[in-house]
Design a protein around this motif. Structure first.
Motif, PDB file in Angstrom:
ATOM      1  N   PRO A  69      53.677  29.152  20.039  1.00 35.07           N
ATOM      2  CA  PRO A  69      54.602  28.109  20.486  1.00 35.07           C
ATOM      3  C   PRO A  69      55.219  28.477  21.842  1.00 35.07           C
ATOM      4  N   THR A  70      55.470  27.474  22.659  1.00 33.64           N
ATOM      5  CA  THR A  70      55.929  27.676  24.035  1.00 33.64           C
ATOM      6  C   THR A  70      57.118  28.624  24.126  1.00 33.64           C
ATOM      7  N   GLU A  71      58.120  28.436  23.270  1.00 33.79           N
ATOM      8  CA  GLU A  71      59.338  29.260  23.364  1.00 33.79           C
ATOM      9  C   GLU A  71      59.097  30.700  22.905  1.00 33.79           C
ATOM     10  N   GLN A  72      57.979  30.984  22.261  1.00 36.38           N
ATOM     11  CA  GLN A  72      57.676  32.343  21.807  1.00 36.38           C
ATOM     12  C   GLN A  72      56.644  33.049  22.679  1.00 36.38           C
ATOM     13  N   GLN A  73      56.160  32.384  23.717  1.00 41.47           N
ATOM     14  CA  GLN A  73      55.197  33.027  24.616  1.00 41.47           C
ATOM     15  C   GLN A  73      55.936  34.051  25.473  1.00 41.47           C
ATOM     16  N   PRO A  74      55.419  35.260  25.570  1.00 40.68           N
ATOM     17  CA  PRO A  74      56.121  36.320  26.297  1.00 40.68           C
ATOM     18  C   PRO A  74      56.500  35.952  27.736  1.00 40.68           C
ATOM     19  N   LEU A  75      55.632  35.262  28.457  1.00 44.00           N
ATOM     20  CA  LEU A  75      55.960  34.881  29.829  1.00 44.00           C
ATOM     21  C   LEU A  75      57.159  33.938  29.858  1.00 44.00           C
ATOM     22  N   ASN A  76      57.235  33.015  28.935  1.00 44.68           N
ATOM     23  CA  ASN A  76      58.369  32.092  28.875  1.00 44.68           C
ATOM     24  C   ASN A  76      59.646  32.815  28.439  1.00 44.68           C
TER      25      ASN A  76
ATOM     26  N   GLY B   1      53.977  34.153   9.762  1.00 46.86           N
ATOM     27  CA  GLY B   1      53.689  34.749  11.051  1.00 46.86           C
ATOM     28  C   GLY B   1      52.194  34.924  11.302  1.00 46.86           C
ATOM     29  N   GLN B   2      51.825  34.840  12.562  1.00 52.48           N
ATOM     30  CA  GLN B   2      50.438  34.996  12.988  1.00 52.48           C
ATOM     31  C   GLN B   2      50.397  35.977  14.158  1.00 52.48           C
ATOM     32  N   THR B   3      49.220  36.429  14.481  1.00 48.72           N
ATOM     33  CA  THR B   3      49.018  37.301  15.641  1.00 48.72           C
ATOM     34  C   THR B   3      47.943  36.680  16.526  1.00 48.72           C
ATOM     35  N   TRP B   4      48.213  36.680  17.827  1.00 51.01           N
ATOM     36  CA  TRP B   4      47.261  36.148  18.808  1.00 51.01           C
ATOM     37  C   TRP B   4      46.899  37.274  19.760  1.00 51.01           C
ATOM     38  N   THR B   5      45.629  37.474  20.007  1.00 52.51           N
ATOM     39  CA  THR B   5      45.166  38.482  20.954  1.00 52.51           C
ATOM     40  C   THR B   5      45.047  37.827  22.326  1.00 52.51           C
ATOM     41  N   LYS B   6      45.700  38.441  23.303  1.00 52.14           N
ATOM     42  CA  LYS B   6      45.697  37.886  24.657  1.00 52.14           C
ATOM     43  C   LYS B   6      44.325  38.074  25.313  1.00 52.14           C
TER      44      LYS B   6
ATOM     45  N   PHE C 196      52.769  38.583  18.280  1.00 49.40           N
ATOM     46  CA  PHE C 196      53.130  38.080  16.961  1.00 49.40           C
ATOM     47  C   PHE C 196      54.009  36.858  17.164  1.00 49.40           C
ATOM     48  N   TYR C 197      53.754  35.812  16.412  1.00 48.39           N
ATOM     49  CA  TYR C 197      54.562  34.594  16.531  1.00 48.39           C
ATOM     50  C   TYR C 197      54.678  33.935  15.159  1.00 48.39           C
ATOM     51  N   GLU C 198      55.654  33.031  15.059  1.00 42.40           N
ATOM     52  CA  GLU C 198      55.888  32.299  13.822  1.00 42.40           C
ATOM     53  C   GLU C 198      55.539  30.842  14.057  1.00 42.40           C
ATOM     54  N   GLU C 199      54.755  30.281  13.174  1.00 42.55           N
ATOM     55  CA  GLU C 199      54.347  28.891  13.339  1.00 42.55           C
ATOM     56  C   GLU C 199      55.458  27.930  12.951  1.00 42.55           C
TER      57      GLU C 199
END
Length: 166
Positions: free
Chosen positions: A12-19, A117-122, A108-111
């Motif tokens: 989700p946008t608010e949980q993206q590290p860059l944001n 919680g889920q994990t996304w590999t960059k 790691f982020y929450e849907e």
């Protein structure tokens, strides 16, 4: 090319590290740590000065200024420094958290809540971009906060020595 990888990002946008980094850079307390040294120190002195509103009366109750001016000043200054220490800890923890999120190859982020919680590999290009931000954007801020903390510890040490000499 980066645009396509970001658009495929399930975080989700608010949980993206860059944001999270951009949000931290613009928040009122955290942006002060990105200022030039003079403005940064001025902000730290303001926090210390405002902390005197609490520390001053407490120090005056312990050491009446008309009898023990040196003890009152040292005790008040040390007490007011607690506000600065709390601010530095908050700044350090906030920047450290975002640094870890940017530097990590996975996010790691929450849907929809804490339970799913889920994990996304960059992708490599996003990981490289994020690590450049860490190297040139966040590490200098963390070093500044560490230097400020060391300076404050030095002032505490000097105050303790002066206190013992009184």
């Amino acid at each position: 090319m980066i645009k396509s990888s970001v658009s495929n990002c399930p975080v989700p946008t608010e949980q993206q590290p860059l944001n999270e980094y951009e949000e931290l850079k613009t928040s009122w307390l955290f942006r002060d740590s990105t200022l030039n040294w003079r403005k940064y120190i001025t902000k730290i002195v303001w926090i210390w000065s405002l902390s005197w509103l609490v520390a001053g009366p407490v120090a005056a109750a312990s050491f009446p200024p008309h009898k023990y001016i040196a003890h009152f000043m040292l005790c008040g200054a040390a007490g007011a420094s607690v506000g600065v220490v709390l601010a530095l800890v908050r700044l350090y923890l906030g920047w450290f958290y975002v640094r870890d999120r940017l530097y990590s190859p996975t996010v790691f982020y929450e849907e929809s809540g804490w339970y799913d919680g889920q994990t996304w590999t960059k992708p490599l290009e996003i990981l490289d971009r994020d690590r450049l931000i860490v190297t040139y954007g966040i590490k200098p801020i963390l070093r500044r906060l560490q230097f400020t903390s060391a300076g404050l510890a030095g002032l505490f040490l000097i105050g303790t020595i002066v206190w013992r000499l009184l």
